[in-house]
Design a protein around this motif. Structure first.
Motif, short mmCIF file in Angstrom:
data_model
loop_
_atom_site.label_atom_id
_atom_site.label_comp_id
_atom_site.label_asym_id
_atom_site.label_seq_id
_atom_site.Cartn_x
_atom_site.Cartn_y
_atom_site.Cartn_z
N LYS A 66 0.91 -1.15 0.05
CA LYS A 66 -0.02 -0.04 -0.02
C LYS A 66 0.86 1.20 -0.06
O LYS A 66 0.66 2.18 -0.68
N PHE A 67 1.76 1.28 0.68
CA PHE A 67 2.72 2.47 1.01
C PHE A 67 4.02 2.57 0.32
O PHE A 67 4.53 1.41 0.28
N ASP A 68 4.47 3.68 -0.05
CA ASP A 68 5.83 3.81 -0.88
C ASP A 68 7.04 3.29 0.27
O ASP A 68 7.69 2.54 -0.16
N TYR A 69 6.83 3.72 1.47
CA TYR A 69 8.05 3.32 2.47
C TYR A 69 7.87 1.80 2.54
O TYR A 69 8.90 1.17 2.77
N GLU A 70 6.80 1.00 2.61
CA GLU A 70 6.64 -0.34 2.71
C GLU A 70 7.38 -0.72 1.43
O GLU A 70 8.03 -1.93 1.61
N ALA A 71 7.16 -0.47 0.20
CA ALA A 71 7.82 -0.97 -1.07
C ALA A 71 9.60 -0.63 -0.90
O ALA A 71 10.31 -1.70 -1.34
N ILE A 72 9.81 0.64 -0.41
CA ILE A 72 11.19 0.67 -0.28
C ILE A 72 11.90 -0.47 0.83
O ILE A 72 13.02 -0.96 0.49
N GLN A 73 11.10 -0.52 1.98
CA GLN A 73 11.57 -1.66 2.82
C GLN A 73 11.59 -3.00 2.02
O GLN A 73 12.62 -3.71 2.47
N PHE A 74 10.51 -3.45 1.64
CA PHE A 74 10.60 -4.68 0.78
C PHE A 74 11.99 -4.84 -0.16
O PHE A 74 12.53 -5.78 -0.27
N LEU A 75 12.17 -3.77 -0.94
CA LEU A 75 13.46 -3.61 -1.80
C LEU A 75 14.55 -3.65 -0.97
O LEU A 75 15.58 -4.68 -1.28
N ILE A 76 14.72 -3.22 0.25
CA ILE A 76 15.98 -3.05 0.91
C ILE A 76 16.12 -4.53 1.79
O ILE A 76 17.12 -5.31 1.53
N ASP A 77 15.01 -5.07 1.97
CA ASP A 77 15.02 -6.58 2.49
C ASP A 77 15.37 -7.50 1.48
O ASP A 77 16.28 -8.34 1.68
N SER A 78 14.83 -7.24 0.13
CA SER A 78 15.26 -8.28 -0.99
C SER A 78 16.82 -8.08 -1.16
O SER A 78 17.42 -9.14 -1.44
N TYR A 79 17.30 -6.90 -1.50
CA TYR A 79 18.46 -6.63 -1.36
C TYR A 79 19.51 -7.43 -0.59
O TYR A 79 20.47 -8.18 -0.93
N SER A 80 19.26 -7.20 0.73
CA SER A 80 20.16 -7.63 1.87
C SER A 80 20.02 -9.15 1.92
O SER A 80 21.23 -9.66 2.37
N ASN A 81 18.92 -9.73 1.71
CA ASN A 81 18.94 -11.13 1.46
C ASN A 81 19.67 -11.75 0.47
O ASN A 81 19.97 -13.10 0.38
N SER A 82 19.94 -11.28 -0.63
CA SER A 82 20.63 -11.62 -1.71
C SER A 82 21.94 -11.46 -1.56
O SER A 82 22.77 -11.98 -2.34
N LEU A 83 22.72 -11.01 -0.47
CA LEU A 83 23.93 -10.75 -0.48
C LEU A 83 24.76 -11.75 0.08
O LEU A 83 23.95 -12.85 0.81
N SER A 84 25.90 -12.07 -0.11
CA SER A 84 26.89 -13.07 0.37
C SER A 84 26.99 -12.98 1.90
O SER A 84 26.57 -11.95 2.59
N PRO A 85 27.13 -13.98 2.72
CA PRO A 85 27.00 -13.82 4.18
C PRO A 85 28.25 -12.76 4.64
O PRO A 85 27.90 -12.12 5.40
N GLU A 86 29.29 -12.64 3.98
CA GLU A 86 30.25 -11.54 4.58
C GLU A 86 29.60 -10.15 4.10
O GLU A 86 29.72 -9.33 5.18
N ASP A 87 29.15 -9.93 2.98
CA ASP A 87 28.18 -8.62 2.81
C ASP A 87 27.15 -8.47 3.60
O ASP A 87 26.86 -7.30 4.08
N GLN A 88 26.36 -9.46 4.00
CA GLN A 88 25.32 -9.36 5.12
C GLN A 88 25.45 -8.94 6.36
O GLN A 88 25.22 -7.91 6.98
#
Length: 98
Positions: A66-88
């Motif tokens: 519903k909200f833009d900030y939730e979409a931004i958080q979704f993108l950040i979560d998706s990005y951080s979950n795709s990182l290598s363990p070291e980058d996480q």
């Protein structure tokens, strides 16, 4: 949610909308408010291009967000979950210390 809480949230929403007008926030700009420790409302505005706003709207539509900030958080979560363990670990350290 009880009636008192609903009235409070409606007043907060009205105040928030008035602040958006005061700061001349228009539809193509992302905006949100967040609670700080002392329960003050803080306004954040991120100016983005029309293309980015359109892409964000598409992501919101696909994921039923519903909200833009939730979409931004979704993108950040998706990005951080795709990182290598070291980058996480690096991401977590930076997030906690900035």
């Amino acid at each position: 949610m009880n009636e008192t809480e609903l009235k409070y949230l409606n007043k907060l929403k009205k105040y928030y909308q008035e602040r958006l007008k005061y700061y001349q926030v228009i539809g193509k700009e992302l905006s949100r408010f967040a609670w700080s420790e002392n329960k003050k409302v803080e306004l954040y505005v991120i100016k983005v291009s029309d293309d980015i706003k359109r892409d964000l709207d598409i992501i919101k539509s696909i994921h039923k967000i519903k909200f833009d900030y939730e979409a931004i958080q979704f993108l950040i979560d998706s990005y951080s979950n795709s990182l290598s363990p070291e980058d996480q670990r690096r991401f977590t350290v930076l997030r906690e210390n900035l």
